[in-house]
Design a protein around this motif. Structure first.
Motif, PDB file in Angstrom:
ATOM      1  N   ALA A  45      -9.357   5.379   8.716  1.00 57.70           N
ATOM      2  CA  ALA A  45      -7.996   5.611   9.208  1.00 57.70           C
ATOM      3  C   ALA A  45      -7.987   6.726  10.235  1.00 57.70           C
ATOM      4  N   HIS A  46      -7.001   6.661  11.098  1.00 58.47           N
ATOM      5  CA  HIS A  46      -6.793   7.691  12.117  1.00 58.47           C
ATOM      6  C   HIS A  46      -5.459   8.371  11.898  1.00 58.47           C
ATOM      7  N   SER A  47      -5.449   9.705  11.994  1.00 60.25           N
ATOM      8  CA  SER A  47      -4.230  10.505  11.992  1.00 60.25           C
ATOM      9  C   SER A  47      -3.406  10.240  10.719  1.00 60.25           C
ATOM     10  N   LEU A  48      -2.128   9.918  10.868  1.00 60.68           N
ATOM     11  CA  LEU A  48      -1.263   9.644   9.721  1.00 60.68           C
ATOM     12  C   LEU A  48      -1.840   8.553   8.829  1.00 60.68           C
ATOM     13  N   GLY A  49      -2.624   7.673   9.406  1.00 55.16           N
ATOM     14  CA  GLY A  49      -3.230   6.591   8.633  1.00 55.16           C
ATOM     15  C   GLY A  49      -4.086   7.082   7.484  1.00 55.16           C
ATOM     16  N   GLY A  50      -4.644   8.307   7.594  1.00 52.25           N
ATOM     17  CA  GLY A  50      -5.427   8.842   6.492  1.00 52.25           C
ATOM     18  C   GLY A  50      -4.602   9.008   5.236  1.00 52.25           C
ATOM     19  N   LEU A  51      -3.371   9.491   5.381  1.00 49.93           N
ATOM     20  CA  LEU A  51      -2.456   9.635   4.244  1.00 49.93           C
ATOM     21  C   LEU A  51      -1.971   8.269   3.760  1.00 49.93           C
ATOM     22  N   VAL A  52      -1.686   7.396   4.709  1.00 51.27           N
ATOM     23  CA  VAL A  52      -1.179   6.063   4.357  1.00 51.27           C
ATOM     24  C   VAL A  52      -2.209   5.291   3.546  1.00 51.27           C
ATOM     25  N   GLN A  53      -3.474   5.339   3.974  1.00 49.58           N
ATOM     26  CA  GLN A  53      -4.481   4.576   3.242  1.00 49.58           C
ATOM     27  C   GLN A  53      -4.747   5.170   1.853  1.00 49.58           C
ATOM     28  N   LEU A  54      -4.636   6.497   1.706  1.00 51.96           N
ATOM     29  CA  LEU A  54      -4.793   7.094   0.381  1.00 51.96           C
ATOM     30  C   LEU A  54      -3.667   6.654  -0.552  1.00 51.96           C
ATOM     31  N   TYR A  55      -2.436   6.635  -0.021  1.00 53.05           N
ATOM     32  CA  TYR A  55      -1.321   6.183  -0.860  1.00 53.05           C
ATOM     33  C   TYR A  55      -1.477   4.698  -1.194  1.00 53.05           C
ATOM     34  N   ALA A  56      -1.987   3.913  -0.246  1.00 50.44           N
ATOM     35  CA  ALA A  56      -2.189   2.483  -0.505  1.00 50.44           C
ATOM     36  C   ALA A  56      -3.179   2.280  -1.647  1.00 50.44           C
ATOM     37  N   ILE A  57      -4.265   3.048  -1.647  1.00 50.55           N
ATOM     38  CA  ILE A  57      -5.251   2.939  -2.728  1.00 50.55           C
ATOM     39  C   ILE A  57      -4.620   3.325  -4.058  1.00 50.55           C
ATOM     40  N   LYS A  58      -3.865   4.418  -4.050  1.00 47.69           N
ATOM     41  CA  LYS A  58      -3.230   4.873  -5.290  1.00 47.69           C
ATOM     42  C   LYS A  58      -2.219   3.831  -5.789  1.00 47.69           C
ATOM     43  N   TYR A  59      -1.486   3.232  -4.897  1.00 44.78           N
ATOM     44  CA  TYR A  59      -0.500   2.199  -5.260  1.00 44.78           C
ATOM     45  C   TYR A  59      -1.208   1.026  -5.944  1.00 44.78           C
ATOM     46  N   ILE A  60      -2.342   0.619  -5.395  1.00 49.12           N
ATOM     47  CA  ILE A  60      -3.097  -0.498  -5.980  1.00 49.12           C
ATOM     48  C   ILE A  60      -3.556  -0.144  -7.393  1.00 49.12           C
ATOM     49  N   LEU A  61      -4.066   1.077  -7.571  1.00 49.07           N
ATOM     50  CA  LEU A  61      -4.582   1.499  -8.872  1.00 49.07           C
ATOM     51  C   LEU A  61      -3.468   1.573  -9.915  1.00 49.07           C
ATOM     52  N   ILE A  62      -2.281   2.007  -9.479  1.00 52.55           N
ATOM     53  CA  ILE A  62      -1.160   2.120 -10.416  1.00 52.55           C
ATOM     54  C   ILE A  62      -0.612   0.746 -10.793  1.00 52.55           C
ATOM     55  N   HIS A  63      -0.489  -0.145  -9.826  1.00 47.74           N
ATOM     56  CA  HIS A  63       0.159  -1.427 -10.085  1.00 47.74           C
ATOM     57  C   HIS A  63      -0.804  -2.531 -10.527  1.00 47.74           C
ATOM     58  N   LYS A  64      -2.073  -2.392 -10.194  1.00 45.72           N
ATOM     59  CA  LYS A  64      -3.046  -3.424 -10.578  1.00 45.72           C
ATOM     60  C   LYS A  64      -4.046  -2.930 -11.625  1.00 45.72           C
ATOM     61  N   GLY A  65      -3.968  -1.636 -11.946  1.00 48.14           N
ATOM     62  CA  GLY A  65      -4.878  -1.087 -12.940  1.00 48.14           C
ATOM     63  C   GLY A  65      -5.951  -0.230 -12.301  1.00 48.14           C
ATOM     64  N   ALA A  66      -6.293   0.877 -12.972  1.00 46.71           N
ATOM     65  CA  ALA A  66      -7.295   1.800 -12.436  1.00 46.71           C
ATOM     66  C   ALA A  66      -8.668   1.148 -12.308  1.00 46.71           C
ATOM     67  N   ASP A  67      -8.894   0.061 -13.042  1.00 52.60           N
ATOM     68  CA  ASP A  67     -10.186  -0.631 -12.977  1.00 52.60           C
ATOM     69  C   ASP A  67     -10.109  -1.909 -12.144  1.00 52.60           C
ATOM     70  N   TYR A  68      -9.102  -1.991 -11.265  1.00 44.57           N
ATOM     71  CA  TYR A  68      -8.867  -3.223 -10.492  1.00 44.57           C
ATOM     72  C   TYR A  68     -10.103  -3.629  -9.692  1.00 44.57           C
ATOM     73  N   PHE A  69     -10.647  -2.720  -8.907  1.00 39.34           N
ATOM     74  CA  PHE A  69     -11.790  -3.064  -8.057  1.00 39.34           C
ATOM     75  C   PHE A  69     -13.030  -3.354  -8.904  1.00 39.34           C
ATOM     76  N   GLU A  70     -13.156  -2.661 -10.021  1.00 41.83           N
ATOM     77  CA  GLU A  70     -14.294  -2.905 -10.910  1.00 41.83           C
ATOM     78  C   GLU A  70     -14.205  -4.295 -11.528  1.00 41.83           C
TER      79      GLU A  70
END
Length: 712
Positions: free
Chosen positions: A290-315
């Motif tokens: 990510a570039h610039s603001l995108g660094g924060l956006v992508q971190l929130y996107a990852i956290k959103y996935i973990l919260i809504h799909k489960g902390a072990d989603y990618f695993e």
């Protein structure tokens, strides 16, 4: 008499048209053809550029055999560099290019004729509006004068007709031709034109769809867009990385970046989930860039996935996190790096919720903030403070590499303190301000022995904090000027044939006394203990600035950076980097200093842009600054650098430097505008950043391939 090819099209925000032109020459005496691109928007539309545009086009032309990493030799660089670009094609302006039929553009030769090829990109420069478009007219042919007549206004054509050498039938043919709605039409059978839109480019397949895919999610920043501004990154990844990668990103946050990190991040998260669960490819790895603001956006996107799909989603779906990369991202916000005025503008919502997120605020600031007690302040936690909490913090430890790229100079949008996550081996940087004075010429340093593995997310070393900029820099500058003046006075005294020894002694004593007096800011910096890591890719690039003992021996990484002189007073071991101006960065973005022709065609003329590359980890988190006062000074309020907000940044930085996390921090030396150069927003206009993207591709991807290659 018609042109060989004509395309009349329009581009919106993030719009890209890529043309691959292939011409088979039958007549060996023919040496060139012409390209003409005209922005056919009305000149009067320039007045509303700031509201809807800018209605400007970028275009470049690349001959088939151009390689930015090899010496390129034009037939006559003084008349035609052959690699051509224009970053500012405004309404009613044109870009004309002569395409030479020579070895630089030659694909092959046979009895049927010589084949030549060029790649042409036309990119919209619209930044804000999602509804505006730019209309253009592209033609290729062997008669440039005719092509100019085909796109001129009626008034211009009327004036030309007064002395036109063309016959009336030809004038009528041109008039009828101009009335046609022409889109991607070829008139010469010797010419082939492949046209790709932004959708075509970004929806491509991986190299081998039948094999497992390494998914790379890229995220753009504030006032930028995925399809155009991240295009160079995508092209380079696909060209340089040997893994079977698939580069994707969410493109519909463009023009909507005032909606806040939560909204932007949840949009990206929903896109990633849908992409993973509906793709026809088998995904086994995932990386985020990510570039610039995108660094924060992508971190929130990852956290959103973990919260809504489960902390072990990618695993659960067997996807291994590989790289998390942020380029010039305001991971700690930007409140301490900007002036009161800019910070206030962000707080009152000029950039909507996003502006308040970056300023670590929840509402419009008031004078009541002067008297707000500490307990009440602690009740509010900005989104950037809660973002690195679990489950994100635990998940970050699963990445093979966590990397931040930070501009050391020339970035007034996201300066070093926030993009480098606050802590650095600061003493090892040397005098960063000297980077502004260099000519930026030098060879790439040799990499370390390939048998020594690159460190993983387990290395643990202590580092120091990058100090924030404040008014004390002006005190330092004034003191240095006074020092120089006194030294000059002493020199004048010494040159006099008769001088009282006592007077000279007193002058020297005063100078010595001034040398030992440090500003409060410098005294504060000398208290920091800077400790580097074992891994430093470029430790021999800059002069050694490690502190030494009385015998001249280096104290090494495990010693303090503060040493004492013979008189018992501390010597300065840290030089604070200069503060970049947000206004200067904004001007540079509008009036972009572009690379020279020599830079584009001669790789040896380019400086090495990476000057610091280390891994960081904390054994002991630095203690937070205590504050017993319940209110701030009037001056602090108007400077908007309140201690309570600074402590928020420390809290955020400490969360990212938890015990199980290790960050690779890469510091970059780029000329203005460093903030857009670091991501190479436009291939040639921002070409100074090529070395950053090359470094990213070469050191953070293809680990398994490079390890096997090194063993062989």
């Amino acid at each position: 008499m018609l042109p060989w090819y004509r395309d009349r099209d329009n581009l919106n925000i993030g719009g890209v048209n890529r043309y691959t032109i292939t011409y088979t020459r039958r007549d060996p005496s023919q040496t060139q053809v012409y390209l003409r691109l005209k922005n056919i928007e009305r000149s009067s539309i320039r007045a509303i550029n700031l509201l809807q545009g800018p209605f400007i086009l970028y275009c470049h032309v690349i001959p088939y055999n151009y390689d930015p990493h090899r010496q390129f030799t034009p037939d006559d660089a003084d008349t035609n560099t052959e690699v051509l670009f224009d970053n500012q094609i405004k309404p009613n302006q044109s870009f004309n290019a002569t395409l030479l039929l020579n070895d630089n553009s030659r694909v092959s030769s046979s009895e049927e004729g010589d084949v030549f090829q060029w790649e042409i990109d036309i990119i919209s420069q619209i930044v804000v509006s999602t509804k505006s478009t730019i209309l253009f007219d592209l033609m290729i042919g062997d008669d440039l004068a005719l092509m100019k007549r085909l796109v001129r206004s009626k008034i211009s054509q009327t004036l030309d007709n007064l002395s036109s050498p063309l016959s009336p039938p030809l004038e009528e043919e041109i008039e009828e031709f101009n009335k046609e709605k022409i889109n991607h039409k070829i008139y010469n059978p010797q010419l082939k034109v492949e046209k790709l839109t932004a959708d075509d480019i970004w929806d491509n397949e991986p190299k081998d769809p039948s094999k497992p895919v390494h998914l790379v999610i890229v995220t753009h920043g504030l006032f930028s867009n995925l399809t155009a501004d991240m295009l160079y990154l995508k092209d380079t990844l696909e060209a340089k990385v040997q893994e079977n990668i698939l580069v994707r990103g969410y493109r519909y946050n463009a023009g909507r970046t005032e909606r806040g990190v939560k909204r932007l991040g949840s949009n990206v998260a929903t896109y990633i989930i849908s992409l993973i669960e509906t793709t026809p490819y088998k995904i086994d790895k995932i990386s985020f860039i990510a570039h610039s603001l995108g660094g924060l956006v992508q971190l929130y996107a990852i956290k959103y996935i973990l919260i809504h799909k489960g902390a072990d989603y990618f695993e659960k779906i067997h996807i291994q996190p590989q790289n998390l990369i942020a380029l010039a991202s305001p991971l700690l916000g930007i409140l301490n790096e900007v002036s009161f005025l800019i910070s206030w503008v962000l707080d009152i919502g000029t950039l909507g919720k996003t502006g308040r997120d970056l300023a670590l605020s929840k509402r419009i600031p008031t004078f009541g903030d002067l008297y707000m007690n500490e307990a009440k302040r602690k009740t509010f936690k900005p989104i950037l403070e809660t973002l690195p909490d679990d489950p994100l913090q635990i998940f970050l430890s699963k990445f093979k590499s966590l990397t931040v790229y930070a501009n050391a100079i020339n970035d007034g949008i996201v300066p070093l303190r926030t993009s480098a996550l606050l802590y650095l081996d600061y003493e090892a940087l040397g005098d960063v301000s000297e980077l502004k004075k260099t000519k930026h010429i030098g060879e790439h340093p040799e990499l370390e022995d390939p048998e020594n593995p690159i460190e993983t997310n387990l290395t643990r070393q202590s580092v120091s904090e990058v100090p924030e900029y404040d008014i004390a820099d002006e005190e330092k500058s004034a003191r240095e000027q006074m020092q120089s003046k006194k030294e000059a006075e002493i020199w004048q005294l010494a040159k006099q044939p008769i001088v009282a020894a006592q007077e000279l002694y007193q002058q020297l004593l005063r100078v010595s006394s001034n040398e030992s007096k440090l500003t409060k800011r410098e005294q504060k910096y000398l208290k920091f203990s800077a400790k580097g890591t074992d891994y430093n890719l470029f430790e021999n690039v800059l002069p050694d600035t490690s502190p030494v003992d009385s015998s001249g021996n280096s104290l090494g990484d495990e010693e303090t950076t503060v040493v004492s002189s013979e008189n018992g007073l501390p010597e300065k071991a840290i030089v604070v980097p200069p503060k970049a101006s947000a206004i200067a960065s904004a001007i540079s973005a509008l009036i972009c200093p572009v690379p020279t022709t020599n830079f584009i065609i001669n790789p040896q003329s380019r400086h090495h842009v990476i000057f610091h590359d280390k891994y960081y980890h904390f054994n002991d988190i630095p203690k937070q600054e205590s504050n017993s006062s319940t209110k701030q000074s009037f001056n602090d309020f108007f400077r908007y650098h309140g201690k309570w907000k600074r402590r928020k940044q420390v809290i955020i930085a400490n969360k990212y430097h938890a015990e199980n996390l290790n960050w690779r921090k890469v510091l970059v030396n780029l000329p203005p505008d460093a903030h857009t150069n670091i991501i190479v927003r436009r291939r040639f206009a921002n070409g100074y950043g090529w070395g950053v993207i090359d470094h990213l591709c070469e050191t953070l991807f293809d680990r398994d391939h490079n390890t096997m290659k090194a063993k062989i």
